[in-house]
Design an enzyme around this catalytic site. Structure first.
Site, PDB file in Angstrom:
ATOM      1  N   HIS A 138       0.843  -1.201   0.000  1.00  0.00           N
ATOM      2  CA  HIS A 138       0.000   0.000   0.000  1.00  0.00           C
ATOM      3  C   HIS A 138       0.882   1.257   0.000  1.00  0.00           C
ATOM      4  O   HIS A 138       0.652   2.193  -0.782  1.00  0.00           O
ATOM      5  CB  HIS A 138      -0.903  -0.045   1.248  1.00  0.00           C
ATOM      6  N   GLU A 139       1.907   1.268   0.858  1.00  0.00           N
ATOM      7  CA  GLU A 139       2.784   2.443   0.961  1.00  0.00           C
ATOM      8  C   GLU A 139       3.643   2.603  -0.289  1.00  0.00           C
ATOM      9  O   GLU A 139       3.866   3.730  -0.746  1.00  0.00           O
ATOM     10  CB  GLU A 139       3.674   2.341   2.202  1.00  0.00           C
TER      11      GLU A 139
HETATM   12 ZN   LIG Z   1      -2.892   5.131   2.012  1.00  0.00          ZN
END
Ligand SMILES: [Zn+2]
Length: 171
Positions: A138-139
């Site tokens: 996600h990051e």
């Molecule tokens: Zn996010």
């Protein structure tokens, strides 16, 4: 229910935690801020400024994020590259601090290996399983301007965008 990056955690926050969280959230760029769609630049200087931390979500376009690699270990990773992705994938509902109030199903590899440099410039590598692998992906997406809206199903995306559209209230 508290949303944290890339996953959802059921937990009661006390008043102090709530206040701290509100303060932190106020620093985070909110969808549809243009910075969220931009690719971040590689980190070239590992200096004190870097160690004070930066990320696309706070509007500093450097390839850097801070994430958990185990329950009690949080690390900073600069210029991260996902170098291995396991064949098995899972689908989980993800939240994002930059898209508040939205949870979207996202399919991702369950295990990854990610390489990069720590805050001093040393090469590091982490082999991650869920939930840490999911949060790291996600990051890493944020650094490329990719949001969960871009990763979810067309149906879920349509519904979420409908909810995110500013509403005009008459009367
Ligand atoms: Zn996010």
């Amino acid at each position: 229910m508290a949303e944290i990056e890339g996953q959802v955690k059921d937990e009661e926050l006390d008043a102090e935690q709530q206040a701290r969280r509100q303060l932190a959230l106020a620093q985070i760029r909110q969808y549809p801020d243009a910075a969220l769609k931009m690719a971040a630049r590689p980190v070239e200087e590992f200096d004190d400024d870097l160690r004070r931390l930066a990320a696309t979500q706070v509007g500093v376009l450097q390839r850097l994020f801070v994430f958990q690699v185990a329950e009690d270990e949080t690390v900073a990773l600069a210029n991260p590259e996902i170098v291995e992705r396991g064949e098995e994938t899972t689908v989980e509902d993800e939240g994002c601090l930059s898209i508040q109030g939205v949870l979207l199903p996202v399919e991702r590899p369950a295990t990854i290996a990610i390489e990069g440099r720590d805050e001093h410039g040393a090469e590091v590598r982490y082999e991650l399983e869920e939930p840490y692998s999911r949060v790291a992906q996600h990051e890493a997406d944020h650094l490329d301007g990719v949001l969960i809206l871009d990763r979810t199903t067309p149906e879920a995306r349509r519904e979420a965008l409908g909810n995110l559209r500013p509403r005009i209230v008459i009367g």
